[in-house]
Design a protein around this motif. Structure first.
Motif, PDB file in Angstrom:
ATOM      1  N   CYS A 138       0.850  -1.189   0.000  1.00 63.19           N
ATOM      2  CA  CYS A 138       0.000   0.000   0.000  1.00 63.19           C
ATOM      3  C   CYS A 138       0.888   1.242   0.000  1.00 63.19           C
ATOM      4  N   GLY A 139       0.293   2.382  -0.323  1.00 69.91           N
ATOM      5  CA  GLY A 139       1.103   3.589  -0.284  1.00 69.91           C
ATOM      6  C   GLY A 139       0.480   4.778  -0.985  1.00 69.91           C
ATOM      7  N   VAL A 140       1.273   5.859  -1.027  1.00 67.54           N
ATOM      8  CA  VAL A 140       0.910   7.100  -1.699  1.00 67.54           C
ATOM      9  C   VAL A 140       2.023   7.429  -2.688  1.00 67.54           C
ATOM     10  N   ILE A 141       1.667   7.649  -3.947  1.00 68.81           N
ATOM     11  CA  ILE A 141       2.621   8.113  -4.954  1.00 68.81           C
ATOM     12  C   ILE A 141       2.394   9.603  -5.142  1.00 68.81           C
ATOM     13  N   PHE A 142       3.414  10.410  -4.843  1.00 72.35           N
ATOM     14  CA  PHE A 142       3.338  11.864  -4.927  1.00 72.35           C
ATOM     15  C   PHE A 142       4.113  12.296  -6.165  1.00 72.35           C
TER      16      PHE A 142
ATOM     17  N   PHE B  47      -2.799   7.986  -5.592  1.00 70.77           N
ATOM     18  CA  PHE B  47      -1.945   8.804  -6.445  1.00 70.77           C
ATOM     19  C   PHE B  47      -2.279  10.271  -6.227  1.00 70.77           C
ATOM     20  N   VAL B  48      -1.243  11.087  -5.999  1.00 70.13           N
ATOM     21  CA  VAL B  48      -1.410  12.521  -5.796  1.00 70.13           C
ATOM     22  C   VAL B  48      -0.634  13.256  -6.879  1.00 70.13           C
ATOM     23  N   HIS B  49      -1.309  14.166  -7.554  1.00 67.88           N
ATOM     24  CA  HIS B  49      -0.720  14.942  -8.645  1.00 67.88           C
ATOM     25  C   HIS B  49      -0.541  16.381  -8.165  1.00 67.88           C
ATOM     26  N   ALA B  50       0.717  16.816  -7.995  1.00 69.35           N
ATOM     27  CA  ALA B  50       1.024  18.180  -7.545  1.00 69.35           C
ATOM     28  C   ALA B  50       1.496  18.998  -8.738  1.00 69.35           C
ATOM     29  N   HIS B  51       0.836  20.120  -8.994  1.00 69.59           N
ATOM     30  CA  HIS B  51       1.129  20.904 -10.190  1.00 69.59           C
ATOM     31  C   HIS B  51       0.577  22.312  -9.980  1.00 69.59           C
TER      32      HIS B  51
ATOM     33  N   GLY C 125       2.577   1.531   7.809  1.00 71.11           N
ATOM     34  CA  GLY C 125       3.107   0.353   7.133  1.00 71.11           C
ATOM     35  C   GLY C 125       3.038   0.438   5.628  1.00 71.11           C
ATOM     36  N   CYS C 126       2.869   1.649   5.090  1.00 68.38           N
ATOM     37  CA  CYS C 126       2.746   1.846   3.646  1.00 68.38           C
ATOM     38  C   CYS C 126       3.931   2.662   3.124  1.00 68.38           C
ATOM     39  N   ALA C 127       4.067   2.726   1.799  1.00 65.84           N
ATOM     40  CA  ALA C 127       5.175   3.440   1.175  1.00 65.84           C
ATOM     41  C   ALA C 127       4.751   4.840   0.749  1.00 65.84           C
ATOM     42  N   PHE C 128       5.669   5.784   0.898  1.00 64.67           N
ATOM     43  CA  PHE C 128       5.457   7.140   0.390  1.00 64.67           C
ATOM     44  C   PHE C 128       6.495   7.359  -0.703  1.00 64.67           C
TER      45      PHE C 128
END
Length: 347
Positions: free
Chosen positions: A94-98, A160-164, A188-191
């Motif tokens: 699990c995780g968040v992709i920035f 998924f987070v899109h920063a722009h 316990g997740c990846a950033f």
């Protein structure tokens, strides 16, 4: 006989269990009804149910993190200082992709690709973005990131987070990257922080397509890169300035070109897990390994179909001002650090 009026109350343990159960149900219902919205027309959002996950530890106050960042020693540009992904633990569950989207680097293609992956990978995969050109956009973005997108991540969930576009200013707001990573990893997740870069002068030339619609001359389009205009906002933003200041003034602190490059490389080393130079196939391959998603090729999007014609003198001006701003030195430093075999021809 008189009635026994003594009441029996639930034990402390029972109250605790009931309170936690009610709170768990409330949070679950609250999140399941939450709709992630955006100001960006490219968005592919999904509503989904998230199982409540109790935080592993208390969040470090942002003011304390800001002070820690201010007191950190300068980071030397060494291979040993780069962030890396432990391939033995892939895919992460699990995780968040920035994704920090720098204009004219193929970010629209990557953004569209992530939207497709969200559609393909079910209800436990979601997309969120919030960007625009308003001055107060960042405060809203940070608030949602801190209180929503990094909270209560499900055991098999990817966000998924899109920063722009004015949504996040890395140089001034670096402490939040530390806070968000701490928050996500405590569950316990990846950033995973990522971006895409490209050749410096080619990037500036690509940006000049933006002078067509307002009918600007090249001198007008490039004027903010003139040395005396260091505190101005431009019609476009170079990669170095976007990484540091987003769409704000290109050098409001009036630091040297060398300090800008040093600071940008420092931000990359401290926070960016995946960084590539115009290598979209490898980018997709790395993200597939991190997430376990089914492979999908990144296809070109938002491609300019017109012609850009310049004289030798105009191209020389583009080259000189891009170099003077520090972008050529910045991309060269990135190639040295992040491109395996870049200097093999010297061996």
């Amino acid at each position: 006989m008189p009635r026994n009026t003594k009441r029996k109350y639930p034990s402390f343990a029972m109250w605790t269990l009931l309170s936690f159960t009610c709170f768990r149900i409330y949070v679950g219902l609250h999140l399941s009804s939450k709709s992630y919205t955006t100001d960006n027309v490219e968005t592919t959002s999904k509503d989904f149910y998230t199982e409540f996950v109790w935080p592993r530890k208390e969040r470090t106050p942002i003011n304390k993190l800001k002070q820690q960042v201010a007191n950190k020693p300068k980071l030397k540009p060494l291979l040993s200082n780069l962030r890396s992904v432990d391939e033995s633990n892939l895919p992460y569950k699990c995780g968040v992709i920035f994704f920090y989207h720098i204009a004219c680097t193929g970010g629209s293609s990557i953004n569209h690709w992530f939207g497709q992956q969200v559609k393909r990978n079910g209800p436990e995969t979601s997309y969120w973005t919030k960007w625009g050109r308003k001055e107060k956009m960042e405060a809203n973005f940070i608030n949602i990131m801190s209180n929503n997108r990094t909270q209560n991540i499900g055991p098999n969930e990817w966000r998924f987070v899109h920063a722009h576009g004015m949504s996040y200013f890395p140089n001034a707001s670096e402490a939040y990257l530390y806070q968000w990573r701490e928050e996500v990893e405590s569950q316990g997740c990846a950033f995973v922080v990522t971006t895409m870069l490209r050749d410096a002068i080619g990037h500036t030339i690509s940006q000049t397509k933006g002078m067509i619609k307002p009918n600007l001359t090249l001198d007008e389009f490039m004027s903010h890169l003139e040395p005396e205009n260091y505190n101005q906002k431009g019609v476009f933003v170079t990669q170095l300035d976007y990484l540091l200041y987003n769409m704000g003034p290109r050098n409001e602190y009036n630091v040297t070109r060398e300090e800008k490059v040093r600071r940008a490389v420092e931000l990359l080393q401290r926070h960016f897990d995946v960084l590539l130079l115009s290598d979209y196939d490898r980018f997709a391959d790395i993200i597939h390994k991190i997430t376990g998603w089914t492979p999908l090729k990144i296809k070109p999007a938002n491609v300019f179909g017109g012609d850009l014609n310049y004289s030798y003198a105009e191209l020389q001006k583009i080259k000189d001002l891009t170099e003077a701003n520090g972008d050529v030195a910045f991309i060269d430093a990135v190639r040295h650090l992040y491109t395996p075999g870049y200097l093999d021809y010297l061996l």
